[in-house]
Design a protein around this motif. Structure first.
Motif: not given
Length: 478
Positions: A341, A384, A386, A388
């Protein structure tokens, strides 16, 4: 004095006559190879001096033949890895257009193409999506995926269509002793042809293999480009950076192009990118963000820092160790999702810096297609929930990333937070549960779900020791 001048003029005329005679002999050799059979040619063109000289001598040879003899194609292929220096991308694109335009106007059988890696196998998809570490000398995963496979895929397609092909390369023995040794090992099948090292029914022809660098430049600066390029411009490009080019790569014996004017800007195989540094020193300051990003990637290879950014599990799910001088050391896995990320964030920031300070306000270092593939890998391999990636994109670019609406199947950050709490209460690895959930999501809605058992079995077979347990085993305290 007059006599000395006359003698010098006579000497220069004699040298020019010898050069003309040599070129005529070379043209005849190329013509004889071209006319010997009906196998089409695939000529590797990088835009550098050697491949440019090779294309020019082949072009000039065919210009001297009757149009009725030009019965087979010469496919000019140039590799675009999607991580080429922006200046070179523009140069190659415009040159390929000129080649195709000039070939049609002159009734010559040249046809220029770009070859690119598969969409799910690009540099960023592997580095950011799958977590492959930045390439280094013992793990040059990029060469296969970005250069060899795209070129060989094109060549194989032509073999399938035509039965056999001749691959024309600008390789020269005088490049290095290693190159000379590699060329000497090739198996000759005819006077001027050798077998391709990997591809059946492909033969290799190297028309300028005995030229020295000085001869390459003498030829380029004395013979105008037949497709309309300016070879003086090419010389200037070399003067503004370290002399070197990245040829068409057809096997793993080719050296890294990291210091090359025509190599990848992301290359971390070399310790220092002297070529880009030289370009910046010569006035291309807008390239500084690229160099800064590349230099930062090199720091990820520091053994002391790997415990902070690399997973303890390999992509196979196994935890592996090696013993060095009686000491157990971990064989590190891919980059952690959190570090990937960070890489994406820095890459997008670099892209923004180029857009603001460079010549192209729409500069693109990573494509939407690559971003969507990375997002898919993060969702289904890394849990993942979320989601992101779109958030990082919005944070840096200031715009929403247009994404499919059905990727997440309803799971999100809140669900992940609840799962974390439940796993902590029962002392279970969060990754184990997320992978089991994702296996179910992949099979959801299918009429036959027998594959779910194989998925569950492979997940349960992975090593699920905690990161803390693994690191303590090799004496690393976190």
């Amino acid at each position: 004095m007059q006599k000395a001048v006359q003698t010098l003029e006579q000497y220069n005329q004699a040298c020019s006559a010898l050069a003309d005679e040599y070129l005529e002999d070379l043209y005849k050799k190329i013509q004889s190879v071209y006319l010997a059979d009906n196998r089409p040619w695939v000529l590797g063109y990088s835009g550098g001096k050697d491949s440019t000289a090779t294309l020019q001598v082949v072009w000039s040879s065919l210009q001297k033949l009757p149009v009725s003899n030009l019965t087979k194609k010469i496919f000019v292929i140039s590799s675009d890895t999607f991580v080429e220096t922006p200046v070179i991308v523009n140069y190659i694109n415009s040159t390929l257009d000129r080649i195709n335009t000039a070939a049609r106007a002159q009734n010559l059988p040249f046809e220029a193409h770009k070859v690119t890696p598969q969409p799910d196998n690009t540099f960023w998809v592997n580095l950011i999506g799958r977590g492959y570490p930045a390439p280094y000398s013992k793990f040059r995963w990029c060469t296969d995926r970005l250069k060899i496979e795209p070129a060989n895929r094109f060549i194989t397609e032509k073999i399938t269509t035509h039965g056999e092909v001749v691959v024309v390369l600008g390789a020269r023995r005088t490049e290095s002793s290693t190159r000379a040794g590699q060329m000497d090992k090739r198996i000759k099948v005819r006077e001027y042809l050798t077998r391709h090292s990997n591809l059946t029914n492909a033969w290799v022809f190297t028309p300028i293999e005995d030229w020295y660098t000085e001869e390459v430049w003498d030829y380029l600066l004395s013979v105008p480009s037949p497709w309309g390029n300016d070879n003086e411009e090419l010389l200037t490009m070399y003067k503004n950076a370290q002399d070197g080019e990245c040829p068409l790569v057809i096997d793993k014996s080719s050296p890294s192009c990291g210091n090359s004017r025509f190599g990848c800007w992301t290359c971390t195989v070399v310790a220092k990118d002297t070529s880009m540094t030289a370009m910046i020193d010569k006035g291309e300051q807008w390239l500084q963000p690229l160099l800064d990003f590349r230099d930062w990637l090199v720091t990820t290879q520091d053994p002391e820092g790997k415990k902070e950014i690399r997973d303890v599990r390999r992509r196979s799910g196994k935890i592996q160790y090696k013993e060095i001088d009686g000491i157990h050391k971990i064989i590190w896995g891919p980059y952690l999702l959190s570090f990937r990320q960070e890489i994406l964030k820095r890459l997008l920031e670099t892209q923004q810096a180029l857009r603001e300070n460079g010549p192209n306000p729409k500069e693109q270092l990573i494509s939407r297609e690559e971003l969507l593939k990375i997002r898919q890998l993060w969702l289904f391999e890394e849990g993942d929930w979320r989601d992101s990636l779109p958030q990082i994109y919005k944070q840096v670019i200031g715009e929403n990333l247009d994404t499919p609406k059905d990727d997440c199947s309803g799971l999100g950050g809140l669900e992940f937070q609840i799962l974390q709490e439940v796993c902590a209460e029962h002392n279970l690895p969060v990754e184990l549960l997320t992978q089991l959930f994702d296996a179910e999501r992949r099979q959801h809605g299918m009429s036959r779900r027998s594959a779910i058992y194989n998925d569950i079995n492979s997940i349960l077979k992975k090593d699920w020791a905690s990161r803390k347990e693994v690191l303590s085993k090799v004496g690393i305290i976190i």
